[in-house]
Design a protein around this motif. Structure first.
Motif, mmCIF file in Angstrom:
data_model
loop_
_atom_site.group_PDB
_atom_site.id
_atom_site.type_symbol
_atom_site.label_atom_id
_atom_site.label_comp_id
_atom_site.label_asym_id
_atom_site.label_seq_id
_atom_site.Cartn_x
_atom_site.Cartn_y
_atom_site.Cartn_z
ATOM 1 N N ARG A 60 74.315 25.631 77.294
ATOM 2 C CA ARG A 60 73.282 25.749 76.255
ATOM 3 C C ARG A 60 72.651 24.392 75.952
ATOM 4 N NH1 ARG A 60 75.007 29.060 71.115
ATOM 5 N NH2 ARG A 60 75.039 30.669 72.709
ATOM 6 N N VAL A 61 73.486 23.351 75.858
ATOM 7 C CA VAL A 61 72.960 22.007 75.578
ATOM 8 C C VAL A 61 72.159 21.496 76.774
ATOM 9 C CG1 VAL A 61 73.588 19.626 75.056
ATOM 10 C CG2 VAL A 61 74.806 21.490 73.954
ATOM 11 N N ARG A 62 72.646 21.733 77.978
ATOM 12 C CA ARG A 62 71.953 21.299 79.195
ATOM 13 C C ARG A 62 70.571 21.953 79.279
ATOM 14 N NH1 ARG A 62 71.350 17.385 82.577
ATOM 15 N NH2 ARG A 62 73.372 17.344 83.522
ATOM 16 N N ALA A 63 70.504 23.236 78.926
ATOM 17 C CA ALA A 63 69.234 23.973 78.993
ATOM 18 C C ALA A 63 68.208 23.450 77.989
ATOM 19 C CB ALA A 63 69.482 25.459 78.758
ATOM 20 N N SER A 64 68.659 22.716 76.982
ATOM 21 C CA SER A 64 67.727 22.194 75.981
ATOM 22 C C SER A 64 66.950 20.983 76.495
ATOM 23 C CB SER A 64 68.482 21.829 74.695
ATOM 24 O OG SER A 64 69.241 20.650 74.885
ATOM 25 N N GLY A 65 67.285 20.518 77.711
ATOM 26 C CA GLY A 65 66.537 19.410 78.297
ATOM 27 C C GLY A 65 67.139 18.041 78.055
ATOM 28 N N GLN A 66 68.369 17.974 77.569
ATOM 29 C CA GLN A 66 69.029 16.689 77.325
ATOM 30 C C GLN A 66 69.257 15.960 78.652
ATOM 31 O OE1 GLN A 66 70.292 15.514 74.317
ATOM 32 N NE2 GLN A 66 70.036 17.281 72.999
#
Length: 109
Positions: A60-66
């Motif tokens: 989920r965090v990776r998908a946010s573009g971080q």
């Protein structure tokens, strides 16, 4: 660079070095097929797993573009749930063995 940091990542007889938190050297020492030793750095997913996060949380965090740097930073600034759970378990066991009264907490295991 201090002499302490020059030895980082080298394997010496009878010594086990700790991992440093300076981004470029967090990893494990592995032996290559040719017998030489090298440091394999943790991936951001592995850094999240080491802190006790489930893969869906990382995804989920990776998908946010971080960026990878952001992911390493965020995982390093977290408190590892398995570690905190074990600390409180030890405190609880100690308290019960020594006659302290346990106060029930709503929602706790």
């Amino acid at each position: 660079m201090t002499s302490k940091h020059k030895a980082r990542g080298r394997v010496k007889k009878g010594r086990a070095h700790t991992l440093m938190t300076s981004g470029d050297c967090s990893g494990v020492i592995v032996r290559r097929p040719d017998g030489t030793l090298t440091i394999r750095t943790f991936t951001p997913r592995e850094a999240y797993r080491l802190q006790g996060f489930p893969d869906w949380s990382y995804d989920r965090v990776r998908a946010s573009g971080q960026t990878d740097s952001d992911l390493y930073f965020e995982s390093g600034n977290s408190l590892g749930v398995p570690i905190i759970r074990e600390i409180f378990h030890v405190i609880d066991e100690y308290s019960m063995r020594n006659g302290y009264v346990r106060v029930p907490v709503k929602g706790a295991d």
